[in-house]
Motif scaffolding. Structure first.
Motif, PDB file in Angstrom:
ATOM      1  N   ASN A   4      40.687  27.386  43.151  1.00  0.00           N
ATOM      2  CA  ASN A   4      39.639  27.731  42.398  1.00  0.00           C
ATOM      3  C   ASN A   4      40.083  28.728  41.132  1.00  0.00           C
ATOM      4  N   HIS A   5      41.426  28.654  41.109  1.00  0.00           N
ATOM      5  CA  HIS A   5      42.244  29.515  40.242  1.00  0.00           C
ATOM      6  C   HIS A   5      42.444  28.562  38.811  1.00  0.00           C
ATOM      7  N   ASP A   6      42.073  29.387  37.900  1.00  0.00           N
ATOM      8  CA  ASP A   6      42.012  28.563  36.462  1.00  0.00           C
ATOM      9  C   ASP A   6      43.374  28.290  35.631  1.00  0.00           C
ATOM     10  N   ILE A  24      43.888  38.789  38.192  1.00  0.00           N
ATOM     11  CA  ILE A  24      42.854  38.247  38.778  1.00  0.00           C
ATOM     12  C   ILE A  24      41.987  39.239  39.378  1.00  0.00           C
ATOM     13  N   LEU A  25      42.403  40.480  39.627  1.00  0.00           N
ATOM     14  CA  LEU A  25      41.811  41.645  40.030  1.00  0.00           C
ATOM     15  C   LEU A  25      40.485  42.031  39.318  1.00  0.00           C
ATOM     16  N   LYS A  26      39.227  41.532  39.720  1.00  0.00           N
ATOM     17  CA  LYS A  26      38.012  41.950  38.871  1.00  0.00           C
ATOM     18  C   LYS A  26      37.159  43.074  39.491  1.00  0.00           C
ATOM     19  N   ASN A  27      37.715  43.446  40.715  1.00  0.00           N
ATOM     20  CA  ASN A  27      37.136  44.632  41.470  1.00  0.00           C
ATOM     21  C   ASN A  27      38.040  45.968  41.278  1.00  0.00           C
ATOM     22  N   ILE A  28      37.813  46.684  40.852  1.00  0.00           N
ATOM     23  CA  ILE A  28      38.671  47.853  39.948  1.00  0.00           C
ATOM     24  C   ILE A  28      39.185  48.621  41.492  1.00  0.00           C
ATOM     25  N   PRO A  29      38.626  48.978  42.288  1.00  0.00           N
ATOM     26  CA  PRO A  29      39.400  49.686  43.254  1.00  0.00           C
ATOM     27  C   PRO A  29      40.424  48.868  44.007  1.00  0.00           C
ATOM     28  N   ASP A  30      40.207  47.391  44.159  1.00  0.00           N
ATOM     29  CA  ASP A  30      41.149  46.616  44.733  1.00  0.00           C
ATOM     30  C   ASP A  30      42.548  46.656  44.090  1.00  0.00           C
ATOM     31  N   LYS A  31      42.786  47.500  42.665  1.00  0.00           N
ATOM     32  CA  LYS A  31      44.078  47.640  42.214  1.00  0.00           C
ATOM     33  C   LYS A  31      44.838  48.438  42.952  1.00  0.00           C
ATOM     34  N   ALA A  32      44.334  49.842  43.459  1.00  0.00           N
ATOM     35  CA  ALA A  32      44.742  50.763  44.080  1.00  0.00           C
ATOM     36  C   ALA A  32      45.366  50.243  45.385  1.00  0.00           C
ATOM     37  N   LEU A  33      44.446  49.238  45.912  1.00  0.00           N
ATOM     38  CA  LEU A  33      44.716  48.786  47.378  1.00  0.00           C
ATOM     39  C   LEU A  33      45.862  47.914  47.279  1.00  0.00           C
ATOM     40  N   PHE A  86      46.775  41.165  51.749  1.00  0.00           N
ATOM     41  CA  PHE A  86      47.066  40.740  50.194  1.00  0.00           C
ATOM     42  C   PHE A  86      46.238  39.601  50.004  1.00  0.00           C
ATOM     43  N   ILE A  87      46.541  38.565  50.728  1.00  0.00           N
ATOM     44  CA  ILE A  87      45.946  37.310  50.566  1.00  0.00           C
ATOM     45  C   ILE A  87      44.223  37.210  50.566  1.00  0.00           C
ATOM     46  N   THR A  88      43.613  38.265  51.474  1.00  0.00           N
ATOM     47  CA  THR A  88      42.192  38.232  51.624  1.00  0.00           C
ATOM     48  C   THR A  88      41.639  38.948  50.220  1.00  0.00           C
ATOM     49  N   ILE A  89      42.619  39.803  49.646  1.00  0.00           N
ATOM     50  CA  ILE A  89      41.971  40.787  48.429  1.00  0.00           C
ATOM     51  C   ILE A  89      42.000  39.490  47.497  1.00  0.00           C
ATOM     52  N   ALA A  90      42.862  38.923  47.140  1.00  0.00           N
ATOM     53  CA  ALA A  90      42.958  37.684  46.111  1.00  0.00           C
ATOM     54  C   ALA A  90      41.982  36.881  46.116  1.00  0.00           C
ATOM     55  N   ALA A  91      41.747  36.408  47.347  1.00  0.00           N
ATOM     56  CA  ALA A  91      40.598  35.400  47.603  1.00  0.00           C
ATOM     57  C   ALA A  91      39.210  36.144  47.176  1.00  0.00           C
ATOM     58  N   ARG A  92      39.161  37.350  47.440  1.00  0.00           N
ATOM     59  CA  ARG A  92      37.831  37.920  47.073  1.00  0.00           C
ATOM     60  C   ARG A  92      37.750  38.184  45.751  1.00  0.00           C
ATOM     61  N   ASN A  93      38.829  38.441  44.966  1.00  0.00           N
ATOM     62  CA  ASN A  93      38.728  38.421  43.627  1.00  0.00           C
ATOM     63  C   ASN A  93      38.636  37.230  43.037  1.00  0.00           C
ATOM     64  N   ILE A  94      39.109  36.106  43.331  1.00  0.00           N
ATOM     65  CA  ILE A  94      39.010  34.986  42.777  1.00  0.00           C
ATOM     66  C   ILE A  94      37.374  34.686  42.998  1.00  0.00           C
ATOM     67  N   SER A  95      36.781  34.757  44.012  1.00  0.00           N
ATOM     68  CA  SER A  95      35.259  34.681  44.278  1.00  0.00           C
ATOM     69  C   SER A  95      34.595  35.397  43.502  1.00  0.00           C
ATOM     70  N   LEU A  96      34.954  36.803  43.078  1.00  0.00           N
ATOM     71  CA  LEU A  96      34.134  37.492  42.056  1.00  0.00           C
ATOM     72  C   LEU A  96      34.275  37.177  40.627  1.00  0.00           C
ATOM     73  N   LYS A  97      35.503  36.490  40.412  1.00  0.00           N
ATOM     74  CA  LYS A  97      35.783  36.058  39.005  1.00  0.00           C
ATOM     75  C   LYS A  97      34.974  34.972  38.742  1.00  0.00           C
ATOM     76  N   GLU A  98      34.797  33.872  39.874  1.00  0.00           N
ATOM     77  CA  GLU A  98      34.016  32.968  39.795  1.00  0.00           C
ATOM     78  C   GLU A  98      32.670  33.265  39.338  1.00  0.00           C
ATOM     79  N   THR A  99      32.128  34.136  40.227  1.00  0.00           N
ATOM     80  CA  THR A  99      30.816  34.455  40.206  1.00  0.00           C
ATOM     81  C   THR A  99      30.483  35.380  38.871  1.00  0.00           C
TER      82      THR A  99
END
Length: 277
Positions: free
Chosen positions: A102-104, A110-119, A149-162
């Motif tokens: 699902n990555h383009d 790929i980080l669309k959730n700003i707080p995830d950058k610090a994480l 790390f993988i879980t955070i990436a998957a969450r943000n791919i999902s957010l990007k898609e949304t």
């Protein structure tokens, strides 16, 4: 800095560079690059986009990629190879497949959730710290950090898609609904799919074709076959287990769907790509 192998299946690397030299990706599933500091331009398949610190990028084996570095850049790299997949549980495979399919393959964080950058930064720094200290349970700790790390990436791919593909007032794109529910055939039945978007089952196919120029059932089947193909390539999971995981009635059903799109049975495909006789 020299690459240090933590497990045979993945590598963690810290690199400071004024010029970027792309690594060989032969046999690699994908790579995650996080910018700890620095600025420049990311290039993916001839597409360009500026980068700066706290950006996370995905790079795949067939991508032509590089960075034009303006200011000395400190990269954190997490690189996987195919053997990593064979060590993972079914649920982790699903997360990795979700990212992979699902990555383009375009430039950009790929980080669309700003707080995830610090994480992500904290996780990257923790992995590097654990790698250097070589303390008790180091490998186990790093494995948990990698999985997070993988879980955070998957969450943000999902957010990007949304975030970018959705025609209001829908909560997610039609393709996104399929991607999230490909392992649950019941949810992909017309009545349940339509109900999720508050449209009639008879209109669902027309709506999907308008948005994608492709028949709905054809898209579902091809996406499923693409995931099955990845399982056959990268794991030794038995055909019966693959059929059950995708909600197919039996291996005969799996064979029928796979043959329709690939022109061969799953067993023949697996033998072909592994070189078995």
């Amino acid at each position: 800095m020299k690459v240090k192998t933590l497990h045979r299946a993945f590598e963690v690397e810290s690199t400071k560079a004024d010029q970027y030299e792309a690594k060989e990706h032969t046999g690699t599933y994908f790579e995650m690059l996080f910018v700890l500091s620095g600025t420049g331009v990311q290039i993916i398949n001839s597409n360009r986009l500026p980068y700066r610190e706290d950006k996370l990028f995905l790079i795949f084996p067939k991508d032509t990629h590089g960075f034009e570095i303006s200011e000395t850049t400190h990269f954190f790299s997490l690189r996987f190879n195919e053997s990593y997949l064979s060590l993972q549980s079914s649920e982790w495979l699903k997360k990795l497949e979700y990212i992979f399919h699902n990555h383009d393959h375009m430039p950009g964080c790929i980080l669309k959730n700003i707080p995830d950058k610090a994480l992500i930064r904290a996780l990257a720094e923790a992995m590097l710290r654990e790698q250097e200290e070589e303390s008790f349970y180091r490998d186990e700790v790093i494995q948990q950090l990698v999985n997070t790390f993988i879980t955070i990436a998957a969450r943000n791919i999902s957010l990007k898609e949304t975030a970018s593909r959705i025609p209001l007032p829908y909560p997610i794109s039609l393709q996104g609904y399929i991607h999230r529910n490909i392992y649950s055939p019941e949810l992909l039945k017309a009545e349940n799919f339509a109900a999720a978007f508050n449209v009639s089952p008879s209109y669902l196919g027309e709506l999907f074709r308008k948005q994608t120029n492709e028949p709905l059932r054809n898209y579902i089947d091809q996406y499923r076959v693409k995931l099955i193909e990845a399982r056959l390539k990268h794991t030794g999971i038995r055909l019966g287990e693959i059929a059950a995981e995708f909600g197919l009635s039996d291996t005969s059903h799996l064979n029928k769907i796979f043959y329709r799109y690939k022109g061969m049975s799953p067993s023949e495909f697996r033998k072909k790509i592994t070189g078995e006789q």
